[in-house]
Structures are given as C-alpha cells and as structure tokens.
Design an enzyme around this catalytic site. Structure first.
Site, PDB file in Angstrom:
ATOM      1  N   HIS A  53       0.863  -1.176   0.000  1.00 19.36           N
ATOM      2  CA  HIS A  53       0.000   0.000   0.000  1.00 19.36           C
ATOM      3  C   HIS A  53       0.904   1.231   0.000  1.00 19.36           C
ATOM      4  CE1 HIS A  53      -2.446  -3.067   2.147  1.00 19.36           C
ATOM      5  NE2 HIS A  53      -3.469  -2.508   1.536  1.00 19.36           N
ATOM      6  N   ASP A  56       2.286   1.883   3.458  1.00 17.59           N
ATOM      7  CA  ASP A  56       3.249   0.915   3.982  1.00 17.59           C
ATOM      8  C   ASP A  56       4.674   1.424   3.791  1.00 17.59           C
ATOM      9  OD1 ASP A  56       1.095  -0.802   4.411  1.00 17.59           O
ATOM     10  OD2 ASP A  56       1.407  -1.885   2.528  1.00 17.59           O
ATOM     11  N   MET A  87       2.648  -5.467  -7.638  1.00 17.01           N
ATOM     12  CA  MET A  87       1.341  -4.850  -7.369  1.00 17.01           C
ATOM     13  C   MET A  87       1.458  -3.752  -6.332  1.00 17.01           C
ATOM     14  SD  MET A  87      -1.201  -4.821  -4.815  1.00 17.01           S
ATOM     15  CE  MET A  87      -1.380  -6.360  -3.920  1.00 17.01           C
ATOM     16  N   GLU A 180     -11.036  -6.213  -5.636  1.00 18.50           N
ATOM     17  CA  GLU A 180     -11.005  -7.230  -4.575  1.00 18.50           C
ATOM     18  C   GLU A 180     -12.299  -7.219  -3.764  1.00 18.50           C
ATOM     19  OE1 GLU A 180      -8.415  -8.160  -0.529  1.00 18.50           O
ATOM     20  OE2 GLU A 180      -7.471  -7.102  -2.200  1.00 18.50           O
ATOM     21  N   LYS A 182     -15.143  -8.386  -0.851  1.00 12.57           N
ATOM     22  CA  LYS A 182     -15.178  -8.859   0.542  1.00 12.57           C
ATOM     23  C   LYS A 182     -16.578  -8.612   1.081  1.00 12.57           C
ATOM     24  CE  LYS A 182     -12.736  -8.551   4.971  1.00 12.57           C
ATOM     25  NZ  LYS A 182     -11.770  -7.800   5.803  1.00 12.57           N
ATOM     26  N   GLU A 216      -9.793 -13.261  -2.807  1.00  8.64           N
ATOM     27  CA  GLU A 216      -9.040 -13.672  -1.614  1.00  8.64           C
ATOM     28  C   GLU A 216      -9.722 -14.851  -0.935  1.00  8.64           C
ATOM     29  OE1 GLU A 216      -7.903 -11.942   2.773  1.00  8.64           O
ATOM     30  OE2 GLU A 216      -7.500 -10.650   1.040  1.00  8.64           O
ATOM     31  N   HIS A 219     -11.855 -14.021   2.186  1.00  8.97           N
ATOM     32  CA  HIS A 219     -13.040 -13.203   1.989  1.00  8.97           C
ATOM     33  C   HIS A 219     -14.246 -14.033   1.571  1.00  8.97           C
ATOM     34  CE1 HIS A 219     -10.495  -9.300   1.340  1.00  8.97           C
ATOM     35  NE2 HIS A 219     -10.340  -9.843   2.531  1.00  8.97           N
ATOM     36  N   ASP A 244      -5.097 -13.504  -3.769  1.00 10.01           N
ATOM     37  CA  ASP A 244      -4.628 -13.431  -2.392  1.00 10.01           C
ATOM     38  C   ASP A 244      -4.842 -14.780  -1.722  1.00 10.01           C
ATOM     39  OD1 ASP A 244      -3.855 -10.828  -2.610  1.00 10.01           O
ATOM     40  OD2 ASP A 244      -5.520  -9.981  -1.466  1.00 10.01           O
ATOM     41  N   ASP A 254     -11.919 -11.498   9.840  1.00 10.36           N
ATOM     42  CA  ASP A 254     -10.926 -11.740   8.791  1.00 10.36           C
ATOM     43  C   ASP A 254      -9.606 -12.143   9.450  1.00 10.36           C
ATOM     44  OD1 ASP A 254      -9.468 -11.824   6.496  1.00 10.36           O
ATOM     45  OD2 ASP A 254      -9.702  -9.717   5.972  1.00 10.36           O
ATOM     46  N   ASP A 256      -6.879 -13.955   8.166  1.00 10.94           N
ATOM     47  CA  ASP A 256      -5.638 -13.906   7.378  1.00 10.94           C
ATOM     48  C   ASP A 256      -4.610 -14.912   7.889  1.00 10.94           C
ATOM     49  OD1 ASP A 256      -6.455 -12.057   5.538  1.00 10.94           O
ATOM     50  OD2 ASP A 256      -5.574 -10.333   6.558  1.00 10.94           O
ATOM     51  N   ASP A 286      -1.592 -12.938   1.234  1.00 12.39           N
ATOM     52  CA  ASP A 286      -2.146 -11.814   1.994  1.00 12.39           C
ATOM     53  C   ASP A 286      -2.565 -12.344   3.362  1.00 12.39           C
ATOM     54  OD1 ASP A 286      -3.189  -9.491   2.909  1.00 12.39           O
ATOM     55  OD2 ASP A 286      -4.765  -9.303   1.414  1.00 12.39           O
TER      56      ASP A 286
END
Length: 387
Positions: A53, A56, A87, A180, A182, A216, A219, A244, A254, A256, A286
């Site tokens: 991102h 980040d 990406m 994406e 969700k 993902e 998700h 993802d 979520d 992950d 992810d």
C-alpha cells in the site's frame, strides 16, 4: 524439495510480514519493520516480489523531499535483491476521513481525496515497476440503510474507476486493475461483497478489458462460499489478474491465517486449479503471523505459506497422474455421441431431434458417479499414503 524460488512467483506485502500484531482489543506485540529490511529478508527466503500500500512505504503526511528519499532507498533495495514490485494499492481505509466511505463517501471532498490518493499511488507504483493495481473497497459499505446511499454508490465507484483508467492511459501506465471483493469488515456490509458482484460490475465500466479481479481465500470463506468455485469462475471469464492466498475459519473475523492452516482440502483443490489452469500471475500471500509470534515467528510463517503451497502442488500433480483417478475421471466424463449431437449451439433441426430423442432415463437414474471413491483418493494423496 519444497524450497521457494523466484520462478514460483510467491509474493508478500509489506503489510503482511510487517504486521505488528495489533487487533481491536490489543496493542502491537511486534516492532514495525523497515521496508528495506523486509525486502532483504524476503529475498533470502526465495520470494519473487513484494507488494505494498502507499502508506506501507510512505507514511501519511510525509513531505515531498523525504518521500523521494524513501522511494530512492527502497528502489535501491529492490535492485540489489532482484525482487519485483508486481502490485501496488492505495490505503483507502485507515484515514479517519474515510469513516463513511472513500470512493463512496457522501462528501465529494472525501471522494476527491480518495481519488487523488489513488492517482498518487499509481505514480508510486509506476516508479517501482508495478503492473497490477488492486482496488479494495474496504470502507465502501454501510451499517445504516436509512441514508439510501446504496442507490448512489455504484455510480460513484464507476466514475472513480473510469477516471483512474483514463489517468493511467494518459500517463502511459500499463496497469491492469484488479478489484477485490469482501462481504464485511471493517464495514458491517461491504457493497462489493463477492466475486460475482465484482465480475458483474466490471462490465459496466468504460474499459472493462483493463479490469479483472483479485479474489481472496479468506473473503469468500468468511461468507461460507466455495473459493475454488469463485476462482474457477474468474478464470473462465479471463479475469484472474491477481490472487490473495491465506486461510480462514468460516463466520469468523478476517483472520488472514497462514496458507493451508485450516482448510487443507480447499487449499489442495485451489492449488490444483491454479497449477492446471495456465495462470501465470503472482501467488500473493495476503496473510500474517499470529499475534503470539515474535519476529522469528514471522519468517517461519512466511516460509510456511510457501512450503505448504509447494507441497500441495506436488500432491495435486500426483493426484492427477494417479491411474485410478484418471480411470474414474474418464468414466465420470464419459460421452455418448448421440447425446452430444443434441447439444451445443441451437438449430431448429437439432431442437426437433432433441424432442424426439429416446433418453435412457432408467439407466441415468440408476447411474452412480463414484464420487466417494474419487474424493477418498484425493484425501489419501493429501494425507501422503498414496504416491
């Protein structure tokens, strides 16, 4: 045998291995990692690339001169290690301004801010060589329906995405845009909830050929849906631009989780699908280490994601090469020329023949499909008792 190499195209995000372990009820348990340090550590693990991102890498509010210094330092690390940045994506969910949406905020100034942030992230990605731009509408949702906002959000997001692709073309950026979906979290309900809803929306855009999906695992699983089926639909549409990989327990927040940590059978068939579909894109994890872990646990988590994928890849290949599996599948898909002649594209003669056909219903009603045996063989390959 299961050591990752760059040709496997495994990628991680700065936000994944860099996750500090904060949750809604607890503070961070790990120190924030320097992005340059992350790049070098991932390179040591045999990773292909690192995704990010905007925030980040460049903290919100960073002055332009400092921003340029950060980017130069990061680019130097990328060049030294040979990692790619496949990406990038804009953080359109953390800033308090996005509390009631970013691209779907009722305030046009917020929508303008979200759009500007997106364009600036595209500029950053272009500097780093990114080819995929992910759009995750995490704040594009609602808890209250009294506003009637759901009548407007589709037009607002369509306007923003059309603007973004026009900007990319004007700047000469070759981005493929990956949307994406969700179902919920952080909003009570997110407008773009599933793969199907995103696929349908793409064909309302000015340049649908530039848009695909970034589905993902967690998700779709959160909503109790079958992720393998979702990915198969995206592949059939030619829209799997990015993916993802992680894991998730149904009906939880979520999580992950490390890839393959919970749903091994689903992960097995997902890897089987990806490896036999011709998909050539990144395999992006992810996910993040559990909050119980220190930094050593973070790198164990990253190695685990990749190792599990490679193990499942080998097992999927063995499953498809198993003579008994092949024989069962040949019988499962057995064809009959008379039946096949009645199917396919329509013609008046074919329709009349179909109406007259003597369909062997008694035999069809008695037919068994041997799915119990086929599924058991998959389980035995997964458990490692059938080579």
């Amino acid at each position: 045998m299961y050591e990752p190499k760059p040709e496997h195209k495994f990628t991680f995000g700065l936000w994944t291995v860099g996750n500090v372990g904060r949750d809604p009820f607890g503070d961070a348990v790990r120190e924030k990692l320097d992005p340059v340090y992350v790049v070098h550590k991932l390179a040591e693990l045999g990773v292909y690339g690192v995704n990010l991102h905007d925030e980040d890498l460049i903290p919100r509010g960073t002055p332009p001169r400092e921003r340029d210094q950060i980017v130069r330092r990061f680019k130097r690390a990328i060049e030294e290690t040979g990692l790619r940045v496949p990406m990038v994506t804009a953080n359109l969910f953390s800033d308090p301004a996005f509390k009631d949406g970013a691209l779907t905020s009722p305030d046009p100034w917020v929508r303008a801010y979200a759009l500007r942030k997106s364009l600036e992230t595209m500029d950053l990605g272009a500097e780093l060589g990114a080819e995929i731009y992910v759009v995750w509408p995490g704040r594009e949702g609602a808890e209250v329906e009294a506003t009637g906002k759901s009548r407007h959000v589709w037009a607002w997001v369509r306007e923003a995405l059309n603007y973004m692709v026009a900007y990319a073309e004007d700047q000469g950026y070759g981005y493929r845009f990956a949307l994406e979906p969700k179902p919920n979290e952080p909003r009570g309900d997110i407008y773009f909830a599933t793969v199907g809803s995103m696929l349908a929306f793409i064909y309302t855009l000015d340049r649908p050929e530039r848009f695909g999906l970034n589905p993902e695992f967690a998700h779709e699983t959160m909503a109790g849906l079958n992720f393998v089926h979702a990915v198969a639909q995206v592949l059939e549409a030619g829209k799997l631009f990015h993916i993802d990989l992680n894991d998730q327990r149904m009906s939880r927040f979520d999580q992950d989780l490390r890839f393959g940590a919970e749903n091994l059978k689903a992960a097995f068939f997902l890897v089987d699908l990806l490896e036999h579909s011709g998909y050539q894109g990144p395999r992006h994890f992810d996910a993040h280490a559990l909050r119980t872990e220190d930094e050593d646990g973070v790198w164990a988590f990253a190695r685990g994601c990749m190792r599990t994928y490679l193990i499942l890849k080998e097992k999927a290949h063995a499953f498809r090469q198993d003579p008994e599996v092949q024989a069962l599948l040949a019988e499962y898909y057995r064809g009959d020329d008379k039946a096949l002649a009645l199917l396919g594209s329509y013609s008046r003669a074919k329709a009349e023949a179909l109406k007259r056909a003597d369909i062997p219903l008694d035999a069809l009603r008695r037919r068994g499909y041997a799915l119990e045996r086929l599924d058991q063989l998959a389980v035995e390959h997964l458990l490692g008792v059938r080579g």
